[in-house]
Design a protein around this motif. Structure first.
Motif, PDB file in Angstrom:
ATOM      1  N   PRO A 122       0.826  -1.212   0.000  1.00 48.96           N
ATOM      2  CA  PRO A 122       0.000   0.000   0.000  1.00 48.96           C
ATOM      3  C   PRO A 122       0.856   1.256   0.000  1.00 48.96           C
ATOM      4  CG  PRO A 122      -0.049  -1.070   2.155  1.00 48.96           C
ATOM      5  CD  PRO A 122       0.657  -2.004   1.226  1.00 48.96           C
ATOM      6  N   GLU A 125      -3.538   5.060   2.026  1.00 47.25           N
ATOM      7  CA  GLU A 125      -4.584   4.375   2.770  1.00 47.25           C
ATOM      8  C   GLU A 125      -5.558   5.381   3.354  1.00 47.25           C
ATOM      9  OE1 GLU A 125      -3.396   0.837   5.152  1.00 47.25           O
ATOM     10  OE2 GLU A 125      -1.353   1.609   4.918  1.00 47.25           O
ATOM     11  N   GLY A 135      -8.883   1.153   4.415  1.00 48.55           N
ATOM     12  CA  GLY A 135      -7.753   0.331   4.000  1.00 48.55           C
ATOM     13  C   GLY A 135      -6.980   0.967   2.864  1.00 48.55           C
ATOM     14  N   PRO A 136      -6.148   0.185   2.156  1.00 42.17           N
ATOM     15  CA  PRO A 136      -5.343   0.732   1.056  1.00 42.17           C
ATOM     16  C   PRO A 136      -6.209   1.314  -0.057  1.00 42.17           C
ATOM     17  CG  PRO A 136      -4.531  -1.431   1.716  1.00 42.17           C
ATOM     18  CD  PRO A 136      -5.840  -1.234   2.417  1.00 42.17           C
ATOM     19  N   SER A 192      -1.288   9.555  -4.761  1.00 38.06           N
ATOM     20  CA  SER A 192      -1.912   9.623  -3.441  1.00 38.06           C
ATOM     21  C   SER A 192      -2.601  10.958  -3.215  1.00 38.06           C
ATOM     22  CB  SER A 192      -0.858   9.397  -2.350  1.00 38.06           C
ATOM     23  OG  SER A 192      -0.289   8.113  -2.458  1.00 38.06           O
TER      24      SER A 192
END
Length: 320
Positions: free
Chosen positions: A207, A210, A214-215, A254
């Motif tokens: 990952p 997150e 979760g991821p 991200s």
């Protein structure tokens, strides 16, 4: 002699339908052709599912596998007695009749109130739950009758003692409640079952982003950029990821907005004939698919969109 694209499509659909119906023991009669939901599905450009779907009132029920909706259904009492005639059930297994087809009961949450059920070979589960709602029209009629007939003796005890799934209740305030059974999927949706099931991938990933579920993004461990898998759906402990095209900077991915992520998915759908999907549980791949990009329901996916609670959970708590 040459065939048009339309004619070729009809031939392919008819060939696929003939193969499936022959395997299932049906004859190629005019009646079967006229009423075949599968044939219409194939003509519409959607392939058959990996396994036969449940039946609903005698017809294949694709939406309960592929869709996300909650369904109002009729249900019998759960019992092991009918397992000898219930397709896909072993003798002695508890089963329940839902809209004319027997489903397996894998867990009884509350007798005659809530069950976890499964169908056929699908590694999916649904929650079957009884839901009660006030029927205002019946309540008003009951109140009007008692007001106009104050000496009348009316009792529903005999009816309410019948073990019928079409139930109603009358509480102490003379409010009429009707029940309905709600069937809702608690696993990831089954639209991937129109694709090609592959062996679980042994790809090494970790990952790189997150959230509370979760991821969000999986990437190659120990690298700042590389192959990326983006989470597109989740259900309970399971999550579904799609492999993005090319390589990506993990930090930028991200920090990307939902609009940018959706743009990546649309680009993927426009440039790739097949899309690679994995389903994970606790970081372990449990299913691996490829499927035609046109069949990925991008318009129904929600990515990193903010959810606002207009009424906080503790809004009605007493303040001392």
């Amino acid at each position: 002699m040459s065939f048009s694209d339309r004619e070729k499509h009809l031939i392919r659909a008819a060939f696929a339908w003939g193969q499936i119906t022959q395997q299932e023991g049906y004859t190629l009669s005019d009646l079967e052709i006229e009423k075949s939901v599968l044939f219409r599905r194939l003509l519409g450009g959607r392939p058959a599912l990996a396994f036969p779907p449940p039946l609903r009132h005698g017809f294949p029920w694709y939406e309960v596998i592929e869709g996300r909706a909650e369904h109002i259904v009729s249900a019998s009492e759960a019992s092991p007695e009918c397992s000898i005639i219930a397709p896909g059930c072993k003798i002695g297994e508890t089963c329940i009749l839902i809209d004319g087809a027997f489903w397996r009961v894998v867990e009884t949450i509350s007798e005659r109130e809530e069950y976890i059920v499964e169908w056929g070979l699908y590694p999916m589960q649904w929650r079957l739950k009884k839901h009660w709602e006030v029927n205002y029209e019946m309540t008003q009629q009951l109140h009007s009758f008692r007001r106009d007939n104050p000496t009348a003796k009316v009792s529903f005890d005999n009816y309410l003692s019948q073990r019928d799934y079409r139930e109603f209740r009358i509480d102490d305030d003379q409010t009429v409640w009707l029940c309905e059974w709600q069937l809702s999927r608690i696993s990831l949706p089954g639209w991937v079952w129109v694709g090609t099931l592959l062996s679980p991938t042994d790809t090494d990933f970790a990952p790189v982003d997150e959230d509370s579920l979760g991821p969000i993004v999986f990437g190659e461990p120990g690298k700042e950029a590389g192959i990326a898998w983006l989470r597109i759906e989740e259900a309970g402990a399971e999550a579904r990821f799609v492999r993005l095209n090319g390589t990506h900077d993990y930090q930028s991915l991200s920090n990307a907005s939902a609009t940018h992520l959706k743009g990546l998915l649309h680009s993927l759908q426009e440039t790739q004939e097949d899309i690679e999907i994995i389903d994970c549980q606790a970081g372990t791949v449990i299913r691996h698919f490829t499927l035609p990009s046109a069949l990925v329901p991008l318009d129904e996916l929600r990515l990193k969109e903010m959810q606002y609670d207009l009424v906080p959970d503790n809004a009605y708590e007493q303040v001392n």
